[in-house]
Design an enzyme around this catalytic site. Structure first.
Site, PDB file in Angstrom:
ATOM      1  N   GLY A 232       1.026  -1.012   0.018  1.00 53.28           N
ATOM      2  CA  GLY A 232      -0.146  -0.146  -0.014  1.00 53.28           C
ATOM      3  C   GLY A 232       0.888   1.405  -0.068  1.00 53.28           C
ATOM      4  O   GLY A 232       1.968   1.137  -0.431  1.00 53.28           O
ATOM      5  N   GLU A 254       5.661  -3.325   1.058  1.00 54.30           N
ATOM      6  CA  GLU A 254       5.775  -3.074  -0.405  1.00 54.30           C
ATOM      7  C   GLU A 254       4.937  -1.860  -0.781  1.00 54.30           C
ATOM      8  O   GLU A 254       3.767  -1.772  -0.743  1.00 54.30           O
ATOM      9  CB  GLU A 254       5.439  -4.285  -1.137  1.00 54.30           C
ATOM     10  CG  GLU A 254       5.972  -5.499  -1.048  1.00 54.30           C
ATOM     11  CD  GLU A 254       7.559  -5.544  -1.406  1.00 54.30           C
ATOM     12  OE1 GLU A 254       7.615  -4.718  -2.347  1.00 54.30           O
ATOM     13  OE2 GLU A 254       8.233  -6.730  -1.258  1.00 54.30           O
ATOM     14  N   CYS A 288       2.183   0.873  -8.460  1.00 50.85           N
ATOM     15  CA  CYS A 288       3.247   1.566  -7.622  1.00 50.85           C
ATOM     16  C   CYS A 288       4.532   1.574  -8.501  1.00 50.85           C
ATOM     17  O   CYS A 288       5.434   2.441  -8.349  1.00 50.85           O
ATOM     18  CB  CYS A 288       3.504   0.743  -6.498  1.00 50.85           C
ATOM     19  SG  CYS A 288       3.804  -1.267  -6.983  1.00 50.85           S
TER      20      CYS A 288
END
Length: 486
Positions: A232, A254, A288
């Protein structure tokens, strides 16, 4: 609408499907048309406790199960996903606004991670280490940590739940999974259903659909889990890591990124344009590893910019169920508002909008910005949406400085005709992953995945996932007799 949203709108605790006992419901909406998909009564602190206790009970027998028997579950889970791919695709499109292209990409990787988990069951190998003590044998065993708590995000919920859940189970652990509130089915109960149908013993995998407004930090602070795997934002990740450390838990974090795709003066411009457009706009930029910043050597800036803008203008925004759609909706209205606000802020700071997409409900059309001041805060942050920032540079030294000028360090890419020049460039970047002559969005099961700086702590995949979800235990055997001084 997929039957998953009616059949799986429940908690999954100790092998049973049941409603939560909280005082309010999480409403699951389709981000494209606002259709109500499901209503799920949230899990309480008590149900989080029940889930962890169930996992702890089931884990002992599971860890003692022959590794070859364990892997049969993952072989069957893989076949189930292959058989149900059309229904899972439909669910991804409905719940998170993923396009057909995105759903295919997510399912492909989910299957690859399950294939890897089939072999992971056999990877927790021990060692015998020589001892300076005569007659002593040192055995170092790889053993499961016990129970792993997994918190997954909304952008690739099926993949990123499986990416931690499957290896943790394969290595002999129990798991409690908390999916994101915006993707409770695809990221949570659907994963449980796949493993239930694959024959995973009840209690080993539990799914609690809830909210921190109800449970606070109970998911993190509970005494049972020894490892928390969180994917997140860096803001939430910082809190997760702090709470875990204070309770002597390991955390695998992560987190977000502000990756750059760099186009050097000798790059194949057409190929670099294709890589950059995909790296920035895949799944509406809600990735991401997405290329937030696209750095272009000033000698090729004009050619690259013209071709990049022309390609971006061809991207179709709209209904994600339409196979022609490339840009579907972002996850919710607050995200759409934040992206629009970022574009407006950049223009107010002096940026030029080469493409300025409109925002209609949760549909945010692509934007391309250039001319941002070097000290713009937008260049430092993660933009989780379809906004590209074009940044010119003069020479490699300046490019390296600009790429590293961010609190993040997740992914990146460089394009050049000279592969070794690209590798040399990559070595100078403070990041966990970097790709030469490719995009920034990659994930491969055998290769360590993770970031530096504010992009996280720890690694998943390959040997790294064995380190993440097992611990080492030293057992020595004295075959002779030790000498004791008193």
């Amino acid at each position: 609408m997929s039957s998953y949203f009616t059949d799986l709108a429940q908690q999954y605790i100790d092998g049973e499907w049941r409603p939560g006992t909280g005082s309010w419901d999480i409403i699951d909406f389709n981000p494209y048309d606002g259709e109500k998909l499901a209503s799920i009564t949230i899990a309480t602190v008590d149900e989080v406790d029940q889930a962890y206790q169930a996992a702890a009970r089931a884990q002992k027998e599971w860890a003692a199960t022959n590794a070859y028997a364990r892997r049969a579950v993952f072989e069957k889970a893989l076949r189930i996903i292959e058989d149900r791919e059309p229904e899972i695709t439909e669910a991804i499109i409905a719940e998170l606004g993923g396009t057909h292209l995105k759903a295919g990409f997510e399912l492909h990787l989910a299957k690859e991670f399950l294939r890897e988990s089939i072999h992971l069951s056999l990877r927790a190998e021990g060692r015998i280490i020589p001892s300076p003590v005569v007659g002593k044998e040192n055995r170092v065993y790889r053993v499961p940590v016990g129970v792993v708590g997994v918190i997954s995000p909304f952008n690739f919920p099926f993949l990123l739940s499986i990416k931690s859940v499957a290896p943790a189970l394969a290595l002999g652990n129990g798991v409690v999974l908390k999916p994101h509130q915006n993707t409770p089915i695809v990221g949570g109960s659907l994963v449980a259903k796949v493993f239930e149908d694959a024959g995973l013993p009840g209690g080993l995998l539990n799914v609690v659909i809830t909210d921190i407004a109800e449970i606070g930090d109970a998911f993190l602070e509970h005494p049972v889990p020894k490892v928390i795997s969180f994917t997140g934002s860096d803001k939430v990740g910082r809190h997760v890591g702090t709470v875990c450390a204070s309770h002597f838990k390991r955390s695998i974090l992560e987190l977000g990124g502000n990756s750059a795709l760099v186009v050097l003066d000798d790059a194949d411009i057409d190929y670099a344009v294709d890589a950059a457009v995909f790296s920035r706009y895949v799944h509406q930029g809600q990735v991401c590893m997405a290329a937030n910043r696209i750095l272009v050597d000033r000698s090729v800036e004009t050619e690259f910019t013209e071709k990049f803008v022309a390609k971006v203008k061809t991207l179709k925004t709209g209904d994600p169920s339409d196979p022609r759609t490339v840009i579907g909706p972002v996850i919710n209205s607050s995200q759409a508002d934040a992206i629009s606000g970022t574009v407006e802020q950049a223009i107010a700071e002096g940026a030029t909008a080469l493409v300025r997409g409109a925002t209609t409900d949760n549909l945010v059309e692509p934007s391309v910005l250039t001319g941002l001041p070097a000290d713009s805060a937008i260049l430092q942050q993660e933009i989780f949406g379809p906004v590209a920032l074009l940044v010119p540079f003069d020479g490699e030294e300046e490019a390296v400085r600009i790429v590293n000028d961010t609190p993040y360090g997740l992914s990146g890419a460089v394009h050049t005709a000279d592969v070794e020049r690209g590798v040399s460039f990559a070595k100078q970047i403070d990041t966990g992953m970097f790709h030469v002559n490719d995009g920034t969005v990659h994930d491969e099961p055998p290769v360590a995945f993770g970031g530096e700086k504010s992009s996280g702590i720890g690694r998943l995949n390959g040997d790294a996932v064995v380190d993440a979800f097992t611990t080492q235990k030293w057992i020595s055997v004295q075959h002779g007799r030790s000498f004791f001084p008193f």
